[in-house]
Design a protein around this motif. Structure first.
Motif, PDB file in Angstrom:
ATOM      1  N   GLN A 159     -19.226  22.857   0.257  1.00 24.89           N
ATOM      2  CA  GLN A 159     -19.328  22.431   1.647  1.00 24.89           C
ATOM      3  C   GLN A 159     -18.018  22.754   2.342  1.00 24.89           C
ATOM      4  O   GLN A 159     -16.983  22.864   1.683  1.00 24.89           O
ATOM      5  CB  GLN A 159     -19.674  20.950   1.777  1.00 24.89           C
ATOM      6  CG  GLN A 159     -18.569  19.987   1.409  1.00 24.89           C
ATOM      7  CD  GLN A 159     -19.011  18.536   1.586  1.00 24.89           C
ATOM      8  OE1 GLN A 159     -20.172  18.207   1.506  1.00 24.89           O
ATOM      9  NE2 GLN A 159     -18.056  17.668   1.815  1.00 24.89           N
ATOM     10  N   PRO A 160     -18.083  22.925   3.661  1.00 24.09           N
ATOM     11  CA  PRO A 160     -16.842  23.207   4.393  1.00 24.09           C
ATOM     12  C   PRO A 160     -15.810  22.101   4.180  1.00 24.09           C
ATOM     13  O   PRO A 160     -16.156  20.927   3.989  1.00 24.09           O
ATOM     14  CB  PRO A 160     -17.307  23.267   5.848  1.00 24.09           C
ATOM     15  CG  PRO A 160     -18.761  23.627   5.758  1.00 24.09           C
ATOM     16  CD  PRO A 160     -19.259  22.948   4.513  1.00 24.09           C
ATOM     17  N   PRO A 184     -13.582  18.703  12.585  1.00 19.15           N
ATOM     18  CA  PRO A 184     -14.042  17.734  11.589  1.00 19.15           C
ATOM     19  C   PRO A 184     -15.491  17.322  11.850  1.00 19.15           C
ATOM     20  O   PRO A 184     -15.884  17.105  12.999  1.00 19.15           O
ATOM     21  CB  PRO A 184     -13.093  16.546  11.778  1.00 19.15           C
ATOM     22  CG  PRO A 184     -11.887  17.112  12.436  1.00 19.15           C
ATOM     23  CD  PRO A 184     -12.394  18.229  13.306  1.00 19.15           C
ATOM     24  N   VAL A 185     -16.266  17.241  10.775  1.00 16.82           N
ATOM     25  CA  VAL A 185     -17.680  16.882  10.857  1.00 16.82           C
ATOM     26  C   VAL A 185     -17.929  15.688   9.953  1.00 16.82           C
ATOM     27  O   VAL A 185     -17.493  15.668   8.805  1.00 16.82           O
ATOM     28  CB  VAL A 185     -18.586  18.067  10.430  1.00 16.82           C
ATOM     29  CG1 VAL A 185     -20.050  17.650  10.353  1.00 16.82           C
ATOM     30  CG2 VAL A 185     -18.419  19.244  11.384  1.00 16.82           C
ATOM     31  N   ASP A 191     -28.197  19.883   6.798  1.00 11.99           N
ATOM     32  CA  ASP A 191     -28.916  20.768   5.879  1.00 11.99           C
ATOM     33  C   ASP A 191     -29.417  22.019   6.595  1.00 11.99           C
ATOM     34  O   ASP A 191     -29.384  23.115   6.039  1.00 11.99           O
ATOM     35  CB  ASP A 191     -30.084  20.035   5.224  1.00 11.99           C
ATOM     36  CG  ASP A 191     -29.631  18.991   4.200  1.00 11.99           C
ATOM     37  OD1 ASP A 191     -28.465  19.044   3.759  1.00 11.99           O
ATOM     38  OD2 ASP A 191     -30.458  18.121   3.859  1.00 11.99           O
ATOM     39  N   LYS A 192     -29.867  21.884   7.838  1.00 14.76           N
ATOM     40  CA  LYS A 192     -30.343  23.034   8.607  1.00 14.76           C
ATOM     41  C   LYS A 192     -29.184  23.955   8.974  1.00 14.76           C
ATOM     42  O   LYS A 192     -29.275  25.178   8.839  1.00 14.76           O
ATOM     43  CB  LYS A 192     -31.085  22.556   9.872  1.00 14.76           C
ATOM     44  CG  LYS A 192     -31.615  23.667  10.740  1.00 14.76           C
ATOM     45  CD  LYS A 192     -32.428  24.695  10.002  1.00 14.76           C
ATOM     46  CE  LYS A 192     -33.851  24.332   9.823  1.00 14.76           C
ATOM     47  NZ  LYS A 192     -34.642  25.424   9.201  1.00 14.76           N
ATOM     48  N   VAL A 193     -28.076  23.378   9.435  1.00 12.53           N
ATOM     49  CA  VAL A 193     -26.919  24.187   9.825  1.00 12.53           C
ATOM     50  C   VAL A 193     -26.374  24.956   8.621  1.00 12.53           C
ATOM     51  O   VAL A 193     -25.919  26.097   8.765  1.00 12.53           O
ATOM     52  CB  VAL A 193     -25.834  23.300  10.473  1.00 12.53           C
ATOM     53  CG1 VAL A 193     -24.529  24.054  10.654  1.00 12.53           C
ATOM     54  CG2 VAL A 193     -26.321  22.766  11.813  1.00 12.53           C
ATOM     55  N   ARG A 194     -26.442  24.371   7.438  1.00 14.43           N
ATOM     56  CA  ARG A 194     -25.942  25.050   6.231  1.00 14.43           C
ATOM     57  C   ARG A 194     -26.742  26.311   5.900  1.00 14.43           C
ATOM     58  O   ARG A 194     -26.275  27.145   5.140  1.00 14.43           O
ATOM     59  CB  ARG A 194     -25.958  24.100   5.033  1.00 14.43           C
ATOM     60  CG  ARG A 194     -24.936  22.989   5.147  1.00 14.43           C
ATOM     61  CD  ARG A 194     -23.517  23.451   5.054  1.00 14.43           C
ATOM     62  NE  ARG A 194     -23.236  23.866   3.683  1.00 14.43           N
ATOM     63  CZ  ARG A 194     -22.305  24.730   3.345  1.00 14.43           C
ATOM     64  NH1 ARG A 194     -21.546  25.287   4.259  1.00 14.43           N
ATOM     65  NH2 ARG A 194     -22.108  25.059   2.091  1.00 14.43           N
TER      66      ARG A 194
END
Length: 181
Positions: free
Chosen positions: A87-88, A72-73, A58-61
């Motif tokens: 989302q990516p 890949p995440v 959520d922070k990275v977004r």
């Protein structure tokens, strides 16, 4: 399966401010300095999948651009994803214990996981699945915030692989976690 951490902390051991703020990591003077030691690019070149917790995701977004490219995440969460903002493409959601997550990813052919986010790192440490820690200390005392290591992480012996410092005051320490045989 190798599980590694590559993370920055304040000198007093915090990965974010009390409210999850990471703006202190994004200061312009840090971006222009050459980092001695293991670069992020060299580290990530050998990683198959980045595993992070939902709070970290959520922070990275909120960053202006997705910092992981096509890597890949896997986002760990017991709650369903909120995809209303999109989302990516290379992001998927999983739930389960660290042991279950690493087993499933190993069955998919993954060899090296990058573990990120305070709670996620702590969960993988408690499960004794972390093999290597690369910690870059930023010359700043936050005073409080989200610590990298929680009080309930069990004692684990570390072997220093390398320690370097950079002109901007960063100190990077790389450790191998010594797992009992």
């Amino acid at each position: 399966m190798k599980c590694s951490v590559y993370i920055a902390t304040s000198v007093d051991g915090y990965i974010a401010g009390a409210d999850g703020d990471i703006d202190w990591l994004l200061r312009p003077e840090y971006a222009v300095s050459l980092l001695n030691g293991l670069s992020y690019e060299a580290f990530i070149a050998d990683v198959d999948v980045l595993v992070m917790g939902r709070h970290t995701y959520d922070k990275v977004r909120t960053l202006p651009e997705w910092p992981y490219g096509a890597l890949p995440v896997v986002v760990l969460s017991s709650l369903p994803p909120d995809t209303s903002a999109g989302q990516p493409a290379d992001v998927r959601w999983m739930s389960g214990s660290p042991e279950e997550i690493t087993r499933r990813l190993a069955e998919e052919g993954c060899r090296h996981l990058y573990i990120d986010g305070g709670n996620t790192v702590q969960r993988f440490l408690r499960a004794r699945l972390i093999d290597e820690l690369t910690i870059t200390r930023v010359p700043l005392l936050l005073g409080n915030g989200i610590p990298l290591f929680g009080a309930d992480v069990p004692e684990q012996n570390l072997r220093l692989i390398a320690a370097t410092h950079s002109e901007n005051g960063f100190v990077q320490e790389r450790y191998a976690v010594q797992h009992p045989r």
